[in-house]
Design a protein around this motif. Sequence first.
Motif, PDB file in Angstrom:
ATOM      1  N   VAL A 262      -1.106   0.820   6.811  1.00 19.71           N
ATOM      2  CA  VAL A 262      -1.241   2.065   7.583  1.00 19.71           C
ATOM      3  C   VAL A 262      -2.691   2.343   7.922  1.00 19.71           C
ATOM      4  CG1 VAL A 262      -0.967   4.576   7.424  1.00 19.71           C
ATOM      5  CG2 VAL A 262       0.896   3.074   6.725  1.00 19.71           C
TER       6      VAL A 262
ATOM      7  N   TRP B 166       5.757  -1.512   8.974  1.00 17.69           N
ATOM      8  CA  TRP B 166       5.859  -0.635  10.148  1.00 17.69           C
ATOM      9  C   TRP B 166       7.318  -0.359  10.509  1.00 17.69           C
ATOM     10  CZ3 TRP B 166       2.479   2.630  11.435  1.00 17.69           C
ATOM     11  CH2 TRP B 166       1.119   2.375  11.258  1.00 17.69           C
TER      12      TRP B 166
ATOM     13  N   GLY C 189      -1.063   0.925  14.471  1.00 13.39           N
ATOM     14  CA  GLY C 189      -1.136   2.366  14.284  1.00 13.39           C
ATOM     15  C   GLY C 189      -2.365   2.992  14.915  1.00 13.39           C
TER      16      GLY C 189
END
Length: 344
Positions: free
Chosen positions: A27, A42, A107
Amino acid sequence: MQRDRLPTLEDVARVAGVSRATVSRVVNGIRNVDPQLHEVVWDAVGKTGYVPNRMARSLVTRRTGTVALVVSDSESHDDDPFMSRFFADPYFGRVVGGLMSVLRQSGVQLALQIVGSDDGRKRLVGDLRNGQADGVIVLSLPAVDALPGMLTEGGVPAVMIGRPAEPVPINYVDLANESGATLAAEHLLGRGCQRVAMISGPADVPASHDRISGFRRAMAKHGHGWVPIVAGNFTQESGEDAMRTLLSQTSDLDGVFVANDVMAAGALLALRDAGRRVPEDVAVVGFDDSSAAVTAQPALTTVRHPLEDMAAEAARLLLARIEDAEMRVSSVIYEPTLVLRKSA
């Protein structure tokens, strides 16, 4: 009854079947994670609905989780507003799609910045140095642009799509444009075309210069020492105007290479108005293999410019550069291919 709560890292780790530490590394964009685990994590993020706390993450990593796509343009003119070109030209959409294919998996968010003046460039570099974004992908449109040098001097992680017009120590991803123009020349000559011309982009833009050089060199190798060239500015209207000019100068024209598909679509309109059949009377080869090539009438034979792949590679280079400030300056050059359709 348990009150609803927001999903946590522990929830993601449980669904993914990995440790909380592994989830945290993925993350937070730390790169030494097995690619398969990266995908599993994910996927679990999506299933749980977990939303990373970007503010908390930025306090730890001193990063924003955002990179900027910076379009460096010349000063806008009333008769050529940039935003209308940005949304109308398939080039930009393909770049954004390629960037997002990589950034989304990491991300990382993408922000669009457009600068059109020296003051705007100075403000942008100052904002970036102050942490507005972790790095930038640069699309440089002017023939002479100070922005790449300003970014490197300011220590801002940056990658260009297209090589810089002047020598600057900046990472870039580019296409072998001369090779693409050579493919176009050889295809037209292979069809038996003898009176061949070109509609180019602005000659002082690096990609346009390379396409002109490659086309002229290939034609000269086959005994064609003079190739009429009229410049456009990558818009459909400029392609139409350039084609009309060529027809007025060379009435027996039988082949034309156009430096992008959008201009080629305009050239087809001019040929149709002049009563010239494509490809029977005039063969047309475009450049890019964009949506404009597919929707053109007839569909364009064109040189494939793999923009989505190039943009994805630019995103990967930038993420690597953000992780490693000492990374050497590198370049990645893609080879073009010819896509055969009905215009040539």
